[in-house]
Write an enzyme that holds these catalytic residues in place. Structure first.
Site, PDB file in Angstrom:
ATOM      1  N   LYS A   1      33.674  -9.162   5.335  1.00 53.99           N
ATOM      2  CA  LYS A   1      33.568  -8.149   4.275  1.00 53.99           C
ATOM      3  C   LYS A   1      34.118  -6.843   4.813  1.00 53.99           C
ATOM      4  O   LYS A   1      34.247  -6.624   6.022  1.00 53.99           O
ATOM      5  CB  LYS A   1      32.117  -7.988   3.810  1.00 53.99           C
ATOM      6  CG  LYS A   1      31.106  -7.555   4.881  1.00 53.99           C
ATOM      7  CD  LYS A   1      31.038  -6.059   5.097  1.00 53.99           C
ATOM      8  CE  LYS A   1      30.029  -5.694   6.180  1.00 53.99           C
ATOM      9  NZ  LYS A   1      30.266  -4.325   6.734  1.00 53.99           N
TER      10      LYS A   1
ATOM     11  N   ASP B   1      22.809  -7.029   7.317  1.00 49.49           N
ATOM     12  CA  ASP B   1      24.018  -7.387   6.566  1.00 49.49           C
ATOM     13  C   ASP B   1      23.985  -8.810   6.010  1.00 49.49           C
ATOM     14  O   ASP B   1      24.776  -9.152   5.128  1.00 49.49           O
ATOM     15  CB  ASP B   1      25.266  -7.265   7.466  1.00 49.49           C
ATOM     16  CG  ASP B   1      25.756  -5.836   7.595  1.00 49.49           C
ATOM     17  OD1 ASP B   1      25.157  -4.940   6.945  1.00 49.49           O
ATOM     18  OD2 ASP B   1      26.717  -5.603   8.337  1.00 49.49           O
TER      19      ASP B   1
END
Length: 263
Positions: free
Chosen positions: A8, A132
């Site tokens: 990401k 995360d």
């Protein structure tokens, strides 16, 4: 069973405030990109973990794939598995590759052994692996707040744009990244900015870590400048560095940069 955990990028990253527990509250837009590891999980006579590709530092027991298995093994009577991880996404680079590997392991074990865990339940397990990790359960554009674990999906589609991305191999520790930041509320939220035309992002969308990291590592700042010189509509460091990306209207040919079409 084989899957391909993806990285990401952070579209904007505001350090909003310091928390009483020593962590920081942030605001950022997490956007999935097609830079992938390869992960295979299969039932086995005894547990084993094997990694290939980029060398993963640390002891095997600290790997998030192993921790994901141990986490579910505590609550479910699942048999031993053999895990094979081909590591392509650089580590400690602001790309979330390790977090993706852990989250995807949870999803694979849920499917492999029909555990019946919902996305919300998987996110709760993923949060035990790291801040995360929950993002990669649903793996869609998301506004992340608090420590990064409070997730709100956002309607953001960069399909048709191209991403150039490069990790210059500079290690930036979390301690170094946070040492120079001055937490503050932003005048315009990341959520509002990313829903404006992408042409406005250059002037509005900031990664607060750049202010503390660029003076110590001018090579990273130079890389961002090179992205703009090559025609990027928007360029930024992702996470706490040192990876830099640029969003382009057309595919970019560069000998060192990776290039992907966004979806």
């Amino acid at each position: 069973m084989i899957t391909f955990p993806n990285a990401k990028i952070n579209l904007g990253l505001n350090i909003v405030s310091k928390r009483d527990d020593g962590y920081h509250n942030i605001e950022s837009c997490f956007y999935p990109i097609p830079w992938r590891d390869s992960l295979e999980v299969m039932e086995a006579a005894s547990f084993a973990f094997h990694s290939y590709g980029l060398k993963i530092p640390g002891d095997t027991s600290s790997n998030l794939c192993v921790k994901a298995y141990d986490l579910l093994k505590t609550d479910f009577d699942i048999p031993p598995v053999e895990i094979h991880l081909l590591k392509n996404i650089p580590m400690g680079a602001g790309l979330g590759g390790g977090s993706a590997d852990g989250a995807f392991t949870l999803k694979m074990l849920n499917d492999l052994f029909s555990l019946g865990l919902s996305d919300s339940m998987l996110e709760a397990y993923a949060l035990q692996l790291g801040s995360d990790c929950p993002f990669f359960i649903r793996n869609q554009p998301t506004i992340a707040t608090d420590r990064g674990e409070q997730l709100e999906p956002i309607d953001l589609d960069l399909s048709g744009y191209y991403l150039a991305i490069h990790n210059p191999g500079i290690h930036v520790s979390t301690k170094e990244a946070y040492s120079g930041v001055k937490p503050k509320e932003s005048e315009i939220s990341v959520s509002e900015i990313v829903q404006r035309p992408i042409e406005q992002w250059k002037e509005l969308l900031r990664n607060d870590f750049e202010a503390s990291i660029f003076p110590n590592h001018p090579e990273i700042e130079q890389l961002k400048k090179e992205m703009y010189e090559a025609g990027a509509i928007y360029a930024s460091m992702t996470g706490s560095g040192s990876t830099v990306f640029g969003v382009f209207e057309d595919e970019i040919a560069h000998t060192e940069w990776k290039s992907f079409e966004l979806h």
